[in-house]
Structure formats: structure tokens, C-alpha cells
Design an enzyme around this catalytic site. Structure first.
Site, PDB file in Angstrom:
ATOM      1  N   PRO A  10     -20.063 -22.100 -20.660  1.00 23.34           N
ATOM      2  CA  PRO A  10     -18.663 -22.050 -20.240  1.00 23.34           C
ATOM      3  C   PRO A  10     -18.282 -23.029 -19.148  1.00 23.34           C
ATOM      4  CG  PRO A  10     -19.836 -20.059 -19.574  1.00 23.34           C
ATOM      5  CD  PRO A  10     -20.743 -20.816 -20.508  1.00 23.34           C
ATOM      6  N   ASN A  11     -17.123 -23.640 -19.360  1.00 24.63           N
ATOM      7  CA  ASN A  11     -16.449 -24.547 -18.434  1.00 24.63           C
ATOM      8  C   ASN A  11     -17.067 -25.935 -18.357  1.00 24.63           C
ATOM      9  OD1 ASN A  11     -14.411 -22.667 -17.524  1.00 24.63           O
ATOM     10  ND2 ASN A  11     -16.072 -21.583 -16.502  1.00 24.63           N
ATOM     11  N   ARG A  18     -12.463 -32.089 -13.356  1.00 28.42           N
ATOM     12  CA  ARG A  18     -12.251 -31.449 -12.061  1.00 28.42           C
ATOM     13  C   ARG A  18     -13.579 -31.316 -11.327  1.00 28.42           C
ATOM     14  NH1 ARG A  18      -9.364 -25.976 -12.945  1.00 28.42           N
ATOM     15  NH2 ARG A  18      -9.488 -26.035 -10.698  1.00 28.42           N
ATOM     16  N   TYR A  23     -20.003 -31.640  -9.586  1.00 25.61           N
ATOM     17  CA  TYR A  23     -20.604 -31.870 -10.898  1.00 25.61           C
ATOM     18  C   TYR A  23     -20.616 -33.335 -11.346  1.00 25.61           C
ATOM     19  CZ  TYR A  23     -20.172 -26.800 -11.104  1.00 25.61           C
ATOM     20  OH  TYR A  23     -20.268 -25.456 -10.833  1.00 25.61           O
ATOM     21  N   GLU A  98     -34.080 -24.512 -19.072  1.00 23.59           N
ATOM     22  CA  GLU A  98     -32.827 -24.211 -18.366  1.00 23.59           C
ATOM     23  C   GLU A  98     -32.475 -25.412 -17.487  1.00 23.59           C
ATOM     24  OE1 GLU A  98     -33.273 -20.749 -15.854  1.00 23.59           O
ATOM     25  OE2 GLU A  98     -31.536 -21.314 -14.631  1.00 23.59           O
ATOM     26  N   HIS A 100     -29.443 -27.278 -14.804  1.00 20.53           N
ATOM     27  CA  HIS A 100     -28.207 -27.209 -14.029  1.00 20.53           C
ATOM     28  C   HIS A 100     -27.929 -28.565 -13.416  1.00 20.53           C
ATOM     29  CE1 HIS A 100     -28.083 -22.937 -14.542  1.00 20.53           C
ATOM     30  NE2 HIS A 100     -29.367 -22.900 -14.223  1.00 20.53           N
ATOM     31  N   ILE A 101     -26.673 -28.928 -13.406  1.00 22.09           N
ATOM     32  CA  ILE A 101     -26.262 -30.200 -12.807  1.00 22.09           C
ATOM     33  C   ILE A 101     -26.359 -30.101 -11.288  1.00 22.09           C
ATOM     34  CG2 ILE A 101     -24.267 -31.730 -12.480  1.00 22.09           C
ATOM     35  CD1 ILE A 101     -23.384 -30.828 -15.358  1.00 22.09           C
ATOM     36  N   ARG A 107     -26.066 -23.311  -3.116  1.00 19.12           N
ATOM     37  CA  ARG A 107     -24.688 -22.841  -3.305  1.00 19.12           C
ATOM     38  C   ARG A 107     -24.579 -21.336  -3.029  1.00 19.12           C
ATOM     39  NH1 ARG A 107     -22.374 -25.085  -8.709  1.00 19.12           N
ATOM     40  NH2 ARG A 107     -20.445 -24.481  -7.645  1.00 19.12           N
ATOM     41  N   ARG A 111     -25.468 -17.576  -7.308  1.00 19.07           N
ATOM     42  CA  ARG A 111     -26.037 -18.626  -8.171  1.00 19.07           C
ATOM     43  C   ARG A 111     -27.544 -18.796  -7.968  1.00 19.07           C
ATOM     44  NH1 ARG A 111     -21.289 -21.195 -10.093  1.00 19.07           N
ATOM     45  NH2 ARG A 111     -19.657 -21.154  -8.505  1.00 19.07           N
TER      46      ARG A 111
HETATM   47  O1  CA2 Z   1     -24.798 -26.651 -11.941  1.00 19.05           O
HETATM   48  C1  CA2 Z   1     -24.650 -26.272 -13.104  1.00 19.05           C
HETATM   49  O2  CA2 Z   1     -24.907 -26.986 -14.077  1.00 19.05           O
HETATM   50  C2  CA2 Z   1     -24.071 -24.879 -13.391  1.00 19.05           C
HETATM   51  O3  CA2 Z   1     -24.731 -24.358 -14.523  1.00 19.05           O
HETATM   52  C3  CA2 Z   1     -22.596 -25.080 -13.665  1.00 19.05           C
HETATM   53  C4  CA2 Z   1     -21.830 -23.773 -13.865  1.00 19.05           C
HETATM   54  C5  CA2 Z   1     -22.116 -22.822 -12.722  1.00 19.05           C
HETATM   55  O4  CA2 Z   1     -21.491 -21.561 -12.976  1.00 19.05           O
HETATM   56  C6  CA2 Z   1     -23.591 -22.603 -12.498  1.00 19.05           C
HETATM   57  O5  CA2 Z   1     -23.752 -21.749 -11.388  1.00 19.05           O
HETATM   58  C7  CA2 Z   1     -24.288 -23.916 -12.222  1.00 19.05           C
HETATM   59  C8  CA2 Z   1     -20.316 -23.990 -13.892  1.00 19.05           C
HETATM   60  C9  CA2 Z   1     -19.840 -25.087 -14.753  1.00 19.05           C
HETATM   61  C10 CA2 Z   1     -18.413 -25.332 -14.402  1.00 19.05           C
HETATM   62  O6  CA2 Z   1     -18.140 -26.659 -14.722  1.00 19.05           O
HETATM   63  C11 CA2 Z   1     -16.983 -27.194 -14.240  1.00 19.05           C
HETATM   64  C12 CA2 Z   1     -16.847 -28.545 -14.402  1.00 19.05           C
HETATM   65  C13 CA2 Z   1     -15.725 -29.173 -13.942  1.00 19.05           C
HETATM   66  C14 CA2 Z   1     -14.709 -28.431 -13.346  1.00 19.05           C
HETATM   67  C15 CA2 Z   1     -14.848 -27.060 -13.199  1.00 19.05           C
HETATM   68  C16 CA2 Z   1     -15.991 -26.449 -13.672  1.00 19.05           C
END
Ligand code: CA2
Length: 140
Positions: A10-11, A18, A23, A98, A100-101, A107, A111
Site C-alpha cells: 500500500p501507498n 510525495r 522515500y 522483506e 524497505h526503502i 522512525r 515501524r
Molecule cells: O520504508 C519503506 O519501504 C516502508 O515499507 C514504506 C511504507 C511504510 O508504512 C513502512 O513503515 C516502511 C509506506 C509507504 C508509503 O509510501 C509513500 C510514498 C510516497 C508518499 C507517501 C507514501
């Protein structure tokens, strides 16, 4: 030829649009293109899947059984609480990394916990888009 599936939750479709401070400024499609090229150099084939829906991610994991040598999975926020995704990873006989970016450990507290790590072969976090590339190199 090894086949690798790259999954995003998701997202992550909003990447580059954004929150570039957290990210990075690259879109998901440009990151996927880099992964695809790197995989090709290493003689691997890639497929890509992104969904904002837990059930669709689970269906894709199930469908990956017997079809892929590895899965690189950024489950987004589901990482922190989805026992359903954890069970799906545990059920399929495909190794999952797994990724994560961002560095989730620097954080918010929520998380810091991953419910999927115990059923993954490894975790790569905090290296930006290179997190995906590191995971790819492991499978290579
Ligand atoms: O760091 C990561 O890759 C995460 O998996 C990203 C997730 C976050 O909930 C995890 O804790 C860490 C969120 C992705 C949201 O991506 C966005 C990208 C641009 C703008 C808003 C959200």
C-alpha cells in the site's frame, strides 16, 4: 533462468509524488525499470506487482507458488501488523526477502516491529531503492 517477483504494498504507488525526503524522488515505475535492467544483466527474469489491497497481495503470493525462485517484497505498512500476509509467506514454498526503502528503525516505534520478518529469508532496509537491488543480488 531464475524468475524473481517484485511486490510492493500500500501507498508505494505514490513514490516520487510525495514525501521525497523519506522515500526519495524516484517513481515506482522508474525503480522497477532499474531492477528489471539489473536483473537482465544478471540473467534473471522479473515480474512486478503493486497493490493497495491486502487480499490482492495474498492472492499474488499464492499464485507465485511453483512459478518463482524468489520474491522481493515491500509490504508497506502491512509489514507491521498483517498476520494474514505473514501466514501467506509462510505457506508458500518460495523464499521472500522483506525490503524497505526507509530505515524503519530510526522512525516511529510502530515501524520497529515487523510481523513478517520471522518468515522471510532476510531483511534489507534503509538503503533507498538500493534495498531492492541488494535483495536481487542475493537471489542472483
Ligand atoms: O520504508 C519503506 O519501504 C516502508 O515499507 C514504506 C511504507 C511504510 O508504512 C513502512 O513503515 C516502511 C509506506 C509507504 C508509503 O509510501 C509513500 C510514498 C510516497 C508518499 C507517501 C507514501
Amino acid at each position: 533462468m531464475k524468475k524473481i517477483l517484485i511486490m510492493n504494498g500500500p501507498n508505494l504507488n505514490l513514490l516520487g509524488v510525495r514525501e521525497p525526503g523519506i522515500y526519495g524522488g524516484d517513481s515506482l515505475s522508474s525503480i522497477n525499470e532499474e531492477i528489471r535492467k539489473k536483473a537482465e544483466e544478471k540473467g534473471m527474469e522479473t515480474d512486478f506487482f503493486q497493490s493497495n489491497h491486502e487480499g490482492e497481495l495474498i492472492d499474488r503470493l499464492h499464485a507465485a507458488m511453483g512459478k518463482y525462485d524468489g520474491i522481493i517484497f515491500n509490504a508497506g505498512a502491512y509489514t507491521h501488523y498483517s498476520y494474514a500476509i505473514r501466514d501467506a509467506i509462510a505457506a508458500i514454498k518460495v523464499p521472500v526477502i522483506e525490503v524497505h526503502i526507509s530505515n524503519v528503525h530510526t522512525r516511529e516505534e510502530f515501524r520497529h516491529k515487523s510481523v513478517i520478518s520471522p518468515v522471510c529469508v532476510g531483511v534489507v532496509a534503509g538503503l533507498g531503492k538500493k534495498s531492492y537491488i541488494c535483495a536481487l543480488e542475493y537471489f542472483a
